[in-house]
Design an enzyme around this catalytic site. Structure first.
Site, short mmCIF file in Angstrom:
data_model
loop_
_atom_site.label_atom_id
_atom_site.label_comp_id
_atom_site.label_asym_id
_atom_site.label_seq_id
_atom_site.Cartn_x
_atom_site.Cartn_y
_atom_site.Cartn_z
N GLN A 77 0.82 -1.22 0.00
CA GLN A 77 0.00 0.00 0.00
C GLN A 77 0.86 1.26 0.00
O GLN A 77 0.66 2.17 -0.80
CB GLN A 77 -0.93 0.01 1.23
N LEU A 78 1.83 1.31 0.90
CA LEU A 78 2.68 2.49 1.03
C LEU A 78 3.81 2.47 -0.01
O LEU A 78 4.09 3.47 -0.67
CB LEU A 78 3.28 2.46 2.44
N TYR A 133 1.49 -8.63 15.22
CA TYR A 133 2.03 -7.52 14.42
C TYR A 133 2.55 -6.42 15.34
O TYR A 133 3.68 -5.93 15.18
CB TYR A 133 0.90 -7.00 13.52
N1 SER Z 1 -2.83 -0.12 9.28
C1 SER Z 1 -2.22 -1.07 10.16
C2 SER Z 1 -3.17 -2.17 10.50
O1 SER Z 1 -4.34 -1.91 10.52
C3 SER Z 1 -1.79 -0.39 11.44
O2 SER Z 1 -0.48 -0.03 11.30
O3 SER Z 1 -2.73 -3.24 10.75
#
Ligand code: SER
Length: 319
Positions: A14-15, A141
């Site tokens: 995405q980024l 994460y």
């Molecule tokens: N956008 C990410 C997520 O929702 C958060 O860093 O996992």
């Protein structure tokens, strides 16, 4: 034109897919090497297939192109990570430590490593969450990003490696799709509105989260990386804030443009993740140290998202 040669790992994400264009503009198209585990058709620029769990392969590309900076953007995000926790931990940590190690052993002068609001948990004040709040992440994460922040600090302190990092809020852009995150709803909802579909929202209407528009997220990244080294006082990762809203508010904003648009709220396991994340962010350190200032709010972002997605879907239809 800069002397730096940039390697982006996770360039199709995405980024990454947006950042790559910005870095090509700044450094020159031949100075930026995009890499990912899969290739995309018609990529403009230099592209290398790279599995970042393979340290030797990263080393090889760094040597081949005399890379001086790495942006390591590849990771499994919060929601997808919960499906396979140990695999997510392995992958996120292995890729990150491979990048840090290759950087330490070569002529890399700067590394960018993204962190996230997911490093926070319910022990942090969830409104105006301070930079130095206690970290008790609840997702794999988040745990991997919190560990990564500490590793970044370790490599800086012990080896002088200039690693810089931002705790991104949810990133919202029209150019690319997020994948596997808890904030993804805030991109998906615009696509549904433009496609004239009812949106099934996996968070409840009042779940407020911090978000940032892609243009601001990219500018933050570039500004942090270009800031003089002595200004970078935080060697874990910087809080950045831009806007905060809940699904009910983004829906109301979209409805001003699409009065018949509807949302059905169907919270799932991602609700529990979001409940433990900050609702808004105190980013005074980023503002003080490298002059961070967001430009987009919900209203401005919505106008642009809808305009650009309308163009995109109209172009697809007319093909
Ligand atoms: N956008 C990410 C997520 O929702 C958060 O860093 O996992």
């Amino acid at each position: 034109m800069s002397k730096d040669i940039i390697l982006i790992i996770g360039a199709n994400g995405q980024l990454g897919s947006v950042l790559i264009k910005e870095l090509q503009t700044i450094h020159g198209i031949h100075k930026v090497i995009a890499s990912d585990v899969y290739s995309v058709p018609n990529f403009e620029g230099i592209f290398e297939l790279l599995d970042a769990t393979d340290k030797a392969a990263i080393h090889e590309i760094v040597k081949q192109y005399s890379v001086t900076q790495i942006y390591h953007l590849a990771a499994i995000l919060s929601a997808k990570g919960e499906e396979q926790p140990l695999w997510t931990w392995d992958l996120n940590m292995k890729m990150m430590l491979n990048v840090f190690e290759v950087a330490r052993l070569t002529a890399i002068n700067k590394v960018f490593f993204p962190s996230s609001i997911a490093v926070f948990g319910d022990q942090a004040p969830l409104e105006n969450t301070p930079q130095s709040a206690f970290l008790n992440p609840a997702t794999v994460y988040g745990i991997s990003k919190a560990a990564g922040e500490n590793w970044a600090q370790y490599y800086f302190t012990n080896y002088g490696l200039d690693i810089r990092s931002i705790r991104y809020p949810g990133v919202i852009g029209y150019q690319s799709m997020p994948g596997g995150g808890t904030t993804d709803y805030a991109v998906d909802i615009y696509h549904s509105a433009v496609k004239k579909e009812t949106y099934g929202c996996f968070l409840s209407a009042d779940t407020k989260l911090p978000m940032v528009f892609m243009a601001d997220a990219i500018r933050a990244t570039v500004e942090l990386m270009e800031a003089p080294k002595e200004n970078i006082k935080t060697r874990t990762a910087y809080n950045i804030g831009a806007m905060s809203f809940n699904p009910g508010e983004i829906f109301a904003e979209i409805k001003k443009v699409y009065p018949t648009f509807e949302v059905e709220y169907q919270p799932d396991f991602r609700q529990d993740i979001a409940n433990k994340w900050p609702k808004s962010i105190d980013d005074s350190e980023a503002r003080n140290d490298w002059n961070w200032e967001p430009k987009y709010n919900l209203k401005l972002m919505t106008a642009l998202m809808l305009e650009k997605l309308e163009d995109k879907y109209n172009t697809i239809k007319s093909k």
